[in-house]
Write a protein that holds these residues in place. Structure first.
Motif, PDB file in Angstrom:
ATOM      1  N   ARG A  66       0.859  -1.193   0.000  1.00 33.66           N
ATOM      2  CA  ARG A  66       0.000   0.000   0.000  1.00 33.66           C
ATOM      3  C   ARG A  66       0.889   1.235   0.000  1.00 33.66           C
ATOM      4  O   ARG A  66       1.946   1.237   0.657  1.00 33.66           O
ATOM      5  N   VAL A  68       0.529   5.573   0.239  1.00 33.37           N
ATOM      6  CA  VAL A  68      -0.291   6.779   0.403  1.00 33.37           C
ATOM      7  C   VAL A  68       0.620   7.990   0.273  1.00 33.37           C
ATOM      8  O   VAL A  68       1.715   8.021   0.855  1.00 33.37           O
ATOM      9  N   SER A  70       0.687  12.134   0.802  1.00 38.16           N
ATOM     10  CA  SER A  70       0.076  13.397   1.211  1.00 38.16           C
ATOM     11  C   SER A  70       0.888  14.499   0.528  1.00 38.16           C
ATOM     12  O   SER A  70       1.880  14.210  -0.130  1.00 38.16           O
ATOM     13  N   TRP A  75       3.658   7.296   2.653  1.00 38.04           N
ATOM     14  CA  TRP A  75       3.640   6.143   3.560  1.00 38.04           C
ATOM     15  C   TRP A  75       3.683   4.879   2.701  1.00 38.04           C
ATOM     16  O   TRP A  75       2.933   4.756   1.720  1.00 38.04           O
ATOM     17  N   ASP A  77       3.573   0.593   2.973  1.00 35.72           N
ATOM     18  CA  ASP A  77       3.435  -0.666   3.713  1.00 35.72           C
ATOM     19  C   ASP A  77       3.634  -1.791   2.709  1.00 35.72           C
ATOM     20  O   ASP A  77       2.820  -1.966   1.795  1.00 35.72           O
TER      21      ASP A  77
ATOM     22  N   PHE B 178      -7.851   0.304   7.866  1.00 37.50           N
ATOM     23  CA  PHE B 178      -7.080   0.042   6.636  1.00 37.50           C
ATOM     24  C   PHE B 178      -6.319   1.276   6.173  1.00 37.50           C
ATOM     25  O   PHE B 178      -5.135   1.196   5.853  1.00 37.50           O
ATOM     26  N   TRP B 179      -6.978   2.412   6.085  1.00 40.08           N
ATOM     27  CA  TRP B 179      -6.302   3.632   5.615  1.00 40.08           C
ATOM     28  C   TRP B 179      -5.676   4.405   6.764  1.00 40.08           C
ATOM     29  O   TRP B 179      -4.653   5.072   6.587  1.00 40.08           O
ATOM     30  N   ASN B 181      -4.073   3.321   9.299  1.00 40.84           N
ATOM     31  CA  ASN B 181      -2.749   2.864   9.733  1.00 40.84           C
ATOM     32  C   ASN B 181      -1.672   3.058   8.672  1.00 40.84           C
ATOM     33  O   ASN B 181      -0.535   2.630   8.839  1.00 40.84           O
ATOM     34  N   ILE B 182      -2.025   3.732   7.592  1.00 40.16           N
ATOM     35  CA  ILE B 182      -0.998   4.116   6.618  1.00 40.16           C
ATOM     36  C   ILE B 182      -1.175   5.587   6.234  1.00 40.16           C
ATOM     37  O   ILE B 182      -1.090   5.971   5.062  1.00 40.16           O
ATOM     38  N   GLY B 183      -1.430   6.416   7.243  1.00 39.86           N
ATOM     39  CA  GLY B 183      -1.323   7.852   7.030  1.00 39.86           C
ATOM     40  C   GLY B 183      -2.595   8.657   7.084  1.00 39.86           C
ATOM     41  O   GLY B 183      -2.537   9.880   7.257  1.00 39.86           O
ATOM     42  N   TYR B 184      -3.763   8.021   6.922  1.00 38.29           N
ATOM     43  CA  TYR B 184      -4.988   8.816   6.943  1.00 38.29           C
ATOM     44  C   TYR B 184      -5.433   9.118   8.380  1.00 38.29           C
ATOM     45  O   TYR B 184      -5.073   8.423   9.321  1.00 38.29           O
ATOM     46  N   TYR B 196      -5.020  13.661   6.535  1.00 41.07           N
ATOM     47  CA  TYR B 196      -3.897  12.814   6.910  1.00 41.07           C
ATOM     48  C   TYR B 196      -3.595  12.962   8.394  1.00 41.07           C
ATOM     49  O   TYR B 196      -3.965  13.948   9.030  1.00 41.07           O
ATOM     50  N   GLN B 197      -2.858  11.968   8.938  1.00 38.50           N
ATOM     51  CA  GLN B 197      -2.419  12.073  10.321  1.00 38.50           C
ATOM     52  C   GLN B 197      -1.676  13.403  10.487  1.00 38.50           C
ATOM     53  O   GLN B 197      -0.834  13.771   9.676  1.00 38.50           O
TER      54      GLN B 197
END
Lengths: 90, 199
Positions: A66, A68, A70, A75, A77, B178-179, B181-184, B196-197
């Motif tokens: 995955r 992502v 921003s 990010w 994974d 799901f999202w 834990n990878i930045g959202y 985003y985080q």
């Protein structure tokens, strides 16, 4: 449960992965941690339209990777892969 | 006399007023998925609420259909920046489903058929803020939009409104989905642009 295809082939993710790894990823391969299948990037199932990029195993549909983005961070994974193999120039 | 349509200007002002920051309006209903669309057989469908003590409350499709439903018209805001106004949904309020559930949990992790999850504070599922929706615009909810049933939490970004919902796990400690834990963002309020985080 049956599944309907709504993905692209993994080469659709090659540009994003190249920007991350800094090298051409179209010949990259890896092994699924879920079912053990070895797969080329092009064989993976890519879901790209959502909040991030998702690559899934063509054998068992497990998430392989995955990504992502921003405006300020990326990010990654890759926990669904035992390894990633990237050919290097001779 | 100027020939400007007052109606056109009125609609544009209205759209701007209802658009959270960074969003644009679309008349389409884009289909975004993180995985394959599951074809869920209604004979096999179940919705489960599991509490922090392990107690389970389970509804099959017939039991779920027998619950009182509501029809809501709401605006949708997707974190990929489109917003869709005045969408009509029919579903069962989470207030109904949680009415007899004893819990002191503060968090919920929503699970879908497939492997999708998303986290929400429990209080955001209560007080008329969330539904398990099974009809859209008067028709059965199509699989690509989450049918047979999906969560609907219109005050948060749409990734929180999990498609193909199959259950809610109530938790004392927050677990990311799901999202998330990878930045959202853990909460995802479109009006505060919590994409985003760290936002």
């Amino acid at each position: 449960m049956t599944l309907t295809p709504d993905f692209l082939d993994g080469n659709a993710a090659a540009g994003d992965l190249e920007s991350l790894f800094g090298t051409d990823m179209t010949m990259a391969s890896g092994r699924c941690r879920g079912c053990g299948e070895q797969t080329m990037l092009a064989q993976t199932h890519a879901y790209l339209g959502g909040p991030g990029m998702v690559l899934r195993c063509p054998g068992c549909d497990s998430v392989l990777l995955r990504l992502v983005r921003s405006p300020t961070q990326m990010w990654l994974d890759a926990g669904g892969l035992d390894y990633v193999k990237i050919p290097t120039p001779a | 006399m100027p020939s400007v349509s007052r109606g056109f200007h009125g609609r544009a002002r209205d759209a701007r007023h209802r658009l959270p920051p960074g969003q644009y309006e679309t008349a389409d209903f884009p289909v975004l998925s993180a995985g394959p669309t599951p074809a869920v057989d209604l004979d096999q469908w179940e919705f489960t609420i599991r509490t922090e003590t392990g107690a389970r409350h389970i509804w099959d499709w017939a039991e779920f259909m027998a619950l009182p439903s509501q029809t809501q018209t709401v605006d949708l805001h997707c974190v990929t920046k489109w917003s869709k106004f005045e969408t009509e949904w029919q579903g069962v309020s989470l207030d109904v489903l949680l009415k007899d559930v004893e819990t002191s949990a503060e968090y919920a992790l929503v699970h879908s058929y497939g492997d999708y999850t998303t986290n929400v504070p429990l209080e955001d599922l209560l007080d008329g803020q969330a539904w398990i929706a099974y009809r859209y615009d008067g028709d059965e909810l199509a699989p690509e939009h989450g049918g047979p049933a999906r969560l609907l939490i219109p005050h948060l970004y749409l990734w929180k409104s999990a498609k193909w919902v199959r259950g809610i796990q109530l938790l004392d400690e927050e677990e990311r989905g799901f999202w998330e834990n990878i930045g959202y963002h853990d909460y995802g309020d479109p009006w505060r642009e919590q994409r985003y985080q760290g936002d």
